[in-house]
Motif scaffolding. Structure first.
Motif, PDB file in Angstrom:
ATOM      1  N   MET A   1      17.497 -21.166   4.647  1.00 25.88           N
ATOM      2  CA  MET A   1      16.851 -20.336   3.634  1.00 25.88           C
ATOM      3  C   MET A   1      15.491 -19.884   4.158  1.00 25.88           C
ATOM      4  SD  MET A   1      15.789 -21.252  -0.266  1.00 25.88           S
ATOM      5  CE  MET A   1      17.238 -20.690  -1.080  1.00 25.88           C
ATOM      6  N   SER A   2      15.130 -18.686   3.805  1.00 22.74           N
ATOM      7  CA  SER A   2      13.857 -18.139   4.237  1.00 22.74           C
ATOM      8  C   SER A   2      13.110 -17.589   3.036  1.00 22.74           C
ATOM      9  CB  SER A   2      14.102 -17.021   5.255  1.00 22.74           C
ATOM     10  OG  SER A   2      12.894 -16.495   5.734  1.00 22.74           O
ATOM     11  N   TYR A   3      11.802 -17.775   3.045  1.00 25.14           N
ATOM     12  CA  TYR A   3      10.928 -17.239   2.004  1.00 25.14           C
ATOM     13  C   TYR A   3      10.244 -15.993   2.536  1.00 25.14           C
ATOM     14  CZ  TYR A   3      11.517 -21.858  -0.063  1.00 25.14           C
ATOM     15  OH  TYR A   3      12.037 -23.009  -0.603  1.00 25.14           O
ATOM     16  N   ARG A   4      10.019 -15.005   1.670  1.00 25.59           N
ATOM     17  CA  ARG A   4       9.376 -13.768   2.087  1.00 25.59           C
ATOM     18  C   ARG A   4       8.299 -13.382   1.078  1.00 25.59           C
ATOM     19  NH1 ARG A   4      13.533  -9.390   2.462  1.00 25.59           N
ATOM     20  NH2 ARG A   4      12.191  -8.413   3.983  1.00 25.59           N
ATOM     21  N   ILE A   5       7.229 -12.782   1.598  1.00 30.42           N
ATOM     22  CA  ILE A   5       6.185 -12.206   0.758  1.00 30.42           C
ATOM     23  C   ILE A   5       5.842 -10.822   1.306  1.00 30.42           C
ATOM     24  CG2 ILE A   5       5.183 -14.422   0.059  1.00 30.42           C
ATOM     25  CD1 ILE A   5       2.847 -13.775   2.056  1.00 30.42           C
ATOM     26  N   GLY A   6       5.207 -10.027   0.464  1.00 25.01           N
ATOM     27  CA  GLY A   6       4.752  -8.714   0.889  1.00 25.01           C
ATOM     28  C   GLY A   6       3.370  -8.435   0.351  1.00 25.01           C
ATOM     29  N   LYS A   7       2.635  -7.615   1.055  1.00 29.26           N
ATOM     30  CA  LYS A   7       1.284  -7.224   0.644  1.00 29.26           C
ATOM     31  C   LYS A   7       1.085  -5.777   1.050  1.00 29.26           C
ATOM     32  CE  LYS A   7      -3.234  -8.252  -0.272  1.00 29.26           C
ATOM     33  NZ  LYS A   7      -3.608  -8.081  -1.646  1.00 29.26           N
ATOM     34  N   CYS A   8       0.458  -4.993   0.149  1.00 25.41           N
ATOM     35  CA  CYS A   8       0.187  -3.581   0.411  1.00 25.41           C
ATOM     36  C   CYS A   8      -1.309  -3.341   0.564  1.00 25.41           C
ATOM     37  CB  CYS A   8       0.721  -2.719  -0.729  1.00 25.41           C
ATOM     38  SG  CYS A   8       2.512  -2.699  -0.844  1.00 25.41           S
ATOM     39  N   PHE A   9      -1.625  -2.415   1.444  1.00 28.14           N
ATOM     40  CA  PHE A   9      -2.990  -1.973   1.704  1.00 28.14           C
ATOM     41  C   PHE A   9      -2.976  -0.450   1.712  1.00 28.14           C
ATOM     42  CE2 PHE A   9      -2.123  -5.911   3.894  1.00 28.14           C
ATOM     43  CZ  PHE A   9      -3.219  -6.707   3.611  1.00 28.14           C
ATOM     44  N   THR A  10      -4.072   0.181   1.321  1.00 21.18           N
ATOM     45  CA  THR A  10      -4.140   1.636   1.367  1.00 21.18           C
ATOM     46  C   THR A  10      -5.346   2.096   2.174  1.00 21.18           C
ATOM     47  OG1 THR A  10      -5.398   1.802  -0.682  1.00 21.18           O
ATOM     48  CG2 THR A  10      -2.998   1.910  -0.873  1.00 21.18           C
ATOM     49  N   PHE A  11      -5.218   3.296   2.718  1.00 26.07           N
ATOM     50  CA  PHE A  11      -6.354   3.956   3.367  1.00 26.07           C
ATOM     51  C   PHE A  11      -6.085   5.449   3.347  1.00 26.07           C
ATOM     52  CE2 PHE A  11      -3.445   3.247   6.900  1.00 26.07           C
ATOM     53  CZ  PHE A  11      -3.554   4.394   7.676  1.00 26.07           C
ATOM     54  N   ASP A  12      -7.137   6.233   3.443  1.00 26.40           N
ATOM     55  CA  ASP A  12      -7.050   7.685   3.487  1.00 26.40           C
ATOM     56  C   ASP A  12      -7.406   8.163   4.881  1.00 26.40           C
ATOM     57  OD1 ASP A  12      -6.564   8.370   0.611  1.00 26.40           O
ATOM     58  OD2 ASP A  12      -8.430   7.252   0.387  1.00 26.40           O
ATOM     59  N   ALA A  13      -6.614   9.090   5.406  1.00 33.15           N
ATOM     60  CA  ALA A  13      -6.890   9.598   6.750  1.00 33.15           C
ATOM     61  C   ALA A  13      -6.239  10.961   6.928  1.00 33.15           C
ATOM     62  CB  ALA A  13      -6.362   8.627   7.804  1.00 33.15           C
ATOM     63  N   ALA A  14      -6.723  11.671   7.936  1.00 34.06           N
ATOM     64  CA  ALA A  14      -6.177  12.971   8.307  1.00 34.06           C
ATOM     65  C   ALA A  14      -5.473  12.855   9.654  1.00 34.06           C
ATOM     66  CB  ALA A  14      -7.294  14.002   8.393  1.00 34.06           C
ATOM     67  N   HIS A  15      -4.536  13.759   9.881  1.00 34.88           N
ATOM     68  CA  HIS A  15      -3.864  13.840  11.175  1.00 34.88           C
ATOM     69  C   HIS A  15      -3.153  15.177  11.285  1.00 34.88           C
ATOM     70  CE1 HIS A  15       0.535  12.527  10.162  1.00 34.88           C
ATOM     71  NE2 HIS A  15      -0.011  13.087   9.118  1.00 34.88           N
ATOM     72  N   CYS A  16      -2.638  15.439  12.449  1.00 30.55           N
ATOM     73  CA  CYS A  16      -1.720  16.550  12.666  1.00 30.55           C
ATOM     74  C   CYS A  16      -0.735  16.082  13.729  1.00 30.55           C
ATOM     75  CB  CYS A  16      -2.448  17.826  13.085  1.00 30.55           C
ATOM     76  SG  CYS A  16      -3.257  17.747  14.681  1.00 30.55           S
ATOM     77  N   LEU A  17       0.373  16.757  13.809  1.00 29.78           N
ATOM     78  CA  LEU A  17       1.402  16.404  14.792  1.00 29.78           C
ATOM     79  C   LEU A  17       1.582  17.589  15.736  1.00 29.78           C
ATOM     80  CD1 LEU A  17       3.890  14.633  12.361  1.00 29.78           C
ATOM     81  CD2 LEU A  17       2.070  13.614  13.752  1.00 29.78           C
ATOM     82  N   PRO A  18       0.751  17.648  16.786  1.00 28.16           N
ATOM     83  CA  PRO A  18       0.705  18.830  17.658  1.00 28.16           C
ATOM     84  C   PRO A  18       1.969  19.073  18.460  1.00 28.16           C
ATOM     85  CG  PRO A  18      -0.694  17.088  18.521  1.00 28.16           C
ATOM     86  CD  PRO A  18      -0.219  16.635  17.172  1.00 28.16           C
ATOM     87  N   SER A  19       2.847  18.102  18.577  1.00 32.17           N
ATOM     88  CA  SER A  19       4.079  18.336  19.347  1.00 32.17           C
ATOM     89  C   SER A  19       5.126  19.103  18.532  1.00 32.17           C
ATOM     90  CB  SER A  19       4.658  17.012  19.845  1.00 32.17           C
ATOM     91  OG  SER A  19       5.094  16.231  18.749  1.00 32.17           O
ATOM     92  N   LEU A  20       4.879  19.283  17.255  1.00 31.39           N
ATOM     93  CA  LEU A  20       5.783  20.078  16.422  1.00 31.39           C
ATOM     94  C   LEU A  20       5.534  21.568  16.651  1.00 31.39           C
ATOM     95  CD1 LEU A  20       5.591  18.084  13.070  1.00 31.39           C
ATOM     96  CD2 LEU A  20       7.508  18.157  14.686  1.00 31.39           C
ATOM     97  N   PRO A  21       6.504  22.406  16.323  1.00 34.00           N
ATOM     98  CA  PRO A  21       6.289  23.850  16.453  1.00 34.00           C
ATOM     99  C   PRO A  21       5.097  24.304  15.606  1.00 34.00           C
ATOM    100  CG  PRO A  21       8.613  23.367  16.042  1.00 34.00           C
ATOM    101  CD  PRO A  21       7.855  22.081  15.869  1.00 34.00           C
ATOM    102  N   ALA A  22       4.417  25.333  16.056  1.00 31.81           N
ATOM    103  CA  ALA A  22       3.202  25.819  15.378  1.00 31.81           C
ATOM    104  C   ALA A  22       3.447  26.216  13.933  1.00 31.81           C
ATOM    105  CB  ALA A  22       2.605  26.989  16.153  1.00 31.81           C
ATOM    106  N   ASP A  23       4.665  26.636  13.603  1.00 37.22           N
ATOM    107  CA  ASP A  23       4.933  27.040  12.219  1.00 37.22           C
ATOM    108  C   ASP A  23       5.346  25.877  11.317  1.00 37.22           C
ATOM    109  OD1 ASP A  23       7.397  26.690  13.455  1.00 37.22           O
ATOM    110  OD2 ASP A  23       8.340  28.392  12.441  1.00 37.22           O
TER     111      ASP A  23
END
Length: 126
Positions: A1-23
């Motif tokens: 048997m295994s026990y599991r827990i979870g925890k969430c964290f948030t943050f705000d940030a900017a990015h872009c994905l330049p390898s995608l097509p320009a459009d």
């Protein structure tokens, strides 16, 4: 048997994905309120009945605040900042910096870009 827990964290940030097509909309600068969810497991509980104390996950909160919160992720990280790559990066950082100090093992890291979109990295187990 295994026990599991979870925890969430948030943050705000900017990015872009330049390898995608320009459009493609994600090739342009944009931002998200990210939610990072970590799931940890243990075969047995430590007193008083924890997988690990949630407070012991505080170093991850500090890392996200210091490194990613209100940052341009393309400048901060050496990888293209997709949610998949972020999940792997955060998992690797956690395994190196937090996991050795707690009685649990990291199973997964999920990164949400929005309430309806996420990517998950499943940590290889020995």
């Amino acid at each position: 048997m295994s026990y599991r827990i979870g925890k969430c964290f948030t943050f705000d940030a900017a990015h872009c994905l330049p390898s995608l097509p320009a459009d493609h909309k994600c090739s342009r600068l944009h931002g998200h309120t990210y939610t990072v969810e970590v799931v940890l497991a243990a075969e047995s509980l430590t007193p008083p009945g924890f997988v690990t104390d949630f407070g012991e996950l505080r170093p991850l909160r500090h890392y996200l605040d210091a490194t990613m919160d209100h940052q341009y992720l393309n400048k901060v990280l050496d990888i293209e900042p997709t949610s998949e790559n972020l999940a792997c990066h955060i998992a690797e950082w956690f395994r190196k910096n937090v996991e050795p100090t707690i009685p649990a093992r990291l199973e997964t890291v999920r990164v949400h870009e929005s309430p309806t979109s996420w990517a998950e990295y499943e940590v290889p187990q020995p």
